[in-house]
Motif scaffolding. Sequence first.
Motif, PDB file in Angstrom:
ATOM      1  N   LEU A   6       0.433  -1.095  -0.021  1.00 41.47           N
ATOM      2  CA  LEU A   6      -0.075   0.037  -0.465  1.00 41.47           C
ATOM      3  C   LEU A   6       1.284   0.962   0.002  1.00 41.47           C
ATOM      4  O   LEU A   6       0.502   2.040  -0.626  1.00 41.47           O
ATOM      5  CB  LEU A   6      -0.825  -0.116   1.253  1.00 41.47           C
ATOM      6  N   ASP A   7       1.805   1.292   0.394  1.00 47.63           N
ATOM      7  CA  ASP A   7       2.915   2.275   0.723  1.00 47.63           C
ATOM      8  C   ASP A   7       3.723   2.529  -1.097  1.00 47.63           C
ATOM      9  O   ASP A   7       3.853   3.586  -1.011  1.00 47.63           O
ATOM     10  CB  ASP A   7       3.943   2.475   2.081  1.00 47.63           C
ATOM     11  N   ALA A   8       4.159   1.970  -0.994  1.00 41.34           N
ATOM     12  CA  ALA A   8       4.370   1.412  -2.842  1.00 41.34           C
ATOM     13  C   ALA A   8       3.219   2.196  -3.806  1.00 41.34           C
ATOM     14  O   ALA A   8       4.009   2.622  -4.348  1.00 41.34           O
ATOM     15  CB  ALA A   8       5.404   0.247  -3.032  1.00 41.34           C
ATOM     16  N   ILE A   9       2.318   1.537  -3.382  1.00 44.20           N
ATOM     17  CA  ILE A   9       1.577   2.047  -4.063  1.00 44.20           C
ATOM     18  C   ILE A   9       1.117   2.934  -4.572  1.00 44.20           C
ATOM     19  O   ILE A   9       1.236   4.417  -5.230  1.00 44.20           O
ATOM     20  CB  ILE A   9       0.209   1.524  -4.749  1.00 44.20           C
ATOM     21  N   ARG A  10       1.274   4.052  -2.889  1.00 44.95           N
ATOM     22  CA  ARG A  10       0.963   5.587  -2.610  1.00 44.95           C
ATOM     23  C   ARG A  10       1.916   6.932  -3.390  1.00 44.95           C
ATOM     24  O   ARG A  10       2.100   7.699  -3.572  1.00 44.95           O
ATOM     25  CB  ARG A  10       0.740   6.148  -1.863  1.00 44.95           C
ATOM     26  N   LEU A  11       3.160   6.077  -2.903  1.00 41.65           N
ATOM     27  CA  LEU A  11       5.098   6.781  -3.866  1.00 41.65           C
ATOM     28  C   LEU A  11       5.258   5.946  -5.370  1.00 41.65           C
ATOM     29  O   LEU A  11       5.695   6.900  -5.710  1.00 41.65           O
ATOM     30  CB  LEU A  11       5.916   5.418  -3.061  1.00 41.65           C
ATOM     31  N   GLY A  12       3.932   4.693  -5.609  1.00 40.32           N
ATOM     32  CA  GLY A  12       4.008   5.510  -7.181  1.00 40.32           C
ATOM     33  C   GLY A  12       5.089   4.055  -7.613  1.00 40.32           C
ATOM     34  O   GLY A  12       5.436   4.124  -8.854  1.00 40.32           O
ATOM     35  N   TRP A  14       5.540   0.731  -8.778  1.00 42.53           N
ATOM     36  CA  TRP A  14       4.420  -0.559  -9.111  1.00 42.53           C
ATOM     37  C   TRP A  14       4.983  -1.727  -9.119  1.00 42.53           C
ATOM     38  O   TRP A  14       4.491  -2.085  -9.332  1.00 42.53           O
ATOM     39  CB  TRP A  14       3.872  -0.289  -9.955  1.00 42.53           C
ATOM     40  N   ASP A  15       6.218  -1.688  -9.433  1.00 45.61           N
ATOM     41  CA  ASP A  15       7.189  -2.344  -9.357  1.00 45.61           C
ATOM     42  C   ASP A  15       7.959  -3.744  -7.791  1.00 45.61           C
ATOM     43  O   ASP A  15       8.629  -4.028  -7.962  1.00 45.61           O
ATOM     44  CB  ASP A  15       8.295  -2.688 -10.020  1.00 45.61           C
ATOM     45  N   TYR A  16       7.206  -2.871  -6.685  1.00 53.77           N
ATOM     46  CA  TYR A  16       7.776  -2.829  -5.181  1.00 53.77           C
ATOM     47  C   TYR A  16       6.851  -4.161  -4.887  1.00 53.77           C
ATOM     48  O   TYR A  16       6.180  -5.050  -5.413  1.00 53.77           O
ATOM     49  CB  TYR A  16       6.865  -2.497  -4.318  1.00 53.77           C
ATOM     50  N   GLU A  17       8.412  -4.634  -4.487  1.00 55.68           N
ATOM     51  CA  GLU A  17       8.118  -6.607  -4.010  1.00 55.68           C
ATOM     52  C   GLU A  17       8.208  -7.009  -2.417  1.00 55.68           C
ATOM     53  O   GLU A  17       9.482  -6.175  -2.171  1.00 55.68           O
ATOM     54  CB  GLU A  17       9.059  -7.259  -4.415  1.00 55.68           C
ATOM     55  N   PRO A  18       7.891  -7.022  -2.030  1.00 57.88           N
ATOM     56  CA  PRO A  18       8.234  -6.446  -0.406  1.00 57.88           C
ATOM     57  C   PRO A  18       9.729  -8.032   0.118  1.00 57.88           C
ATOM     58  O   PRO A  18       9.407  -8.705  -0.268  1.00 57.88           O
ATOM     59  CB  PRO A  18       7.124  -6.848   0.841  1.00 57.88           C
ATOM     60  N   GLU A  19      10.196  -7.937   1.137  1.00 56.73           N
ATOM     61  CA  GLU A  19      10.875  -8.358   1.427  1.00 56.73           C
ATOM     62  C   GLU A  19      10.457  -9.860   2.023  1.00 56.73           C
ATOM     63  O   GLU A  19       9.915  -9.589   2.928  1.00 56.73           O
ATOM     64  CB  GLU A  19      11.324  -7.785   2.975  1.00 56.73           C
ATOM     65  N   LYS A  20      11.031 -11.220   1.783  1.00 58.45           N
ATOM     66  CA  LYS A  20      10.341 -12.215   2.700  1.00 58.45           C
ATOM     67  C   LYS A  20      10.619 -12.350   3.888  1.00 58.45           C
ATOM     68  O   LYS A  20      11.136 -11.705   4.748  1.00 58.45           O
ATOM     69  CB  LYS A  20      11.933 -12.872   1.433  1.00 58.45           C
ATOM     70  N   VAL A  21       9.290 -12.557   4.597  1.00 57.48           N
ATOM     71  CA  VAL A  21       9.318 -13.164   5.974  1.00 57.48           C
ATOM     72  C   VAL A  21       8.912 -14.243   5.887  1.00 57.48           C
ATOM     73  O   VAL A  21       8.228 -14.864   5.910  1.00 57.48           O
ATOM     74  CB  VAL A  21       7.885 -12.114   6.161  1.00 57.48           C
TER      75      VAL A  21
END
Length: 69
Positions: A6-12, A14-21
């Motif tokens: 959601l934060d990535a989308i707000r910042l524009g 679009w290719d954000y991949e979260p860190e592995k958890v």
Amino acid sequence: MPSSVLDAIRLGIWDYEPEKVESNRFDATCALPGSSEKLDILAKRLATGLPLWHPEDRRSYDDTLRAEE
């Protein structure tokens, strides 16, 4: 750096991949897929930067082993 999709989308971004958890760092759910409870859990995971899916989440109505846990 965004902490969630959601934060990535707000910042524009679009290719954000979260860190592995690792799956032991968040709880699985026995909520039925498509239920309000499951959607709430997915929304909380998304908002906190966790993966949407846990390997032990309940995947179907007949998934009684996970539902009984």
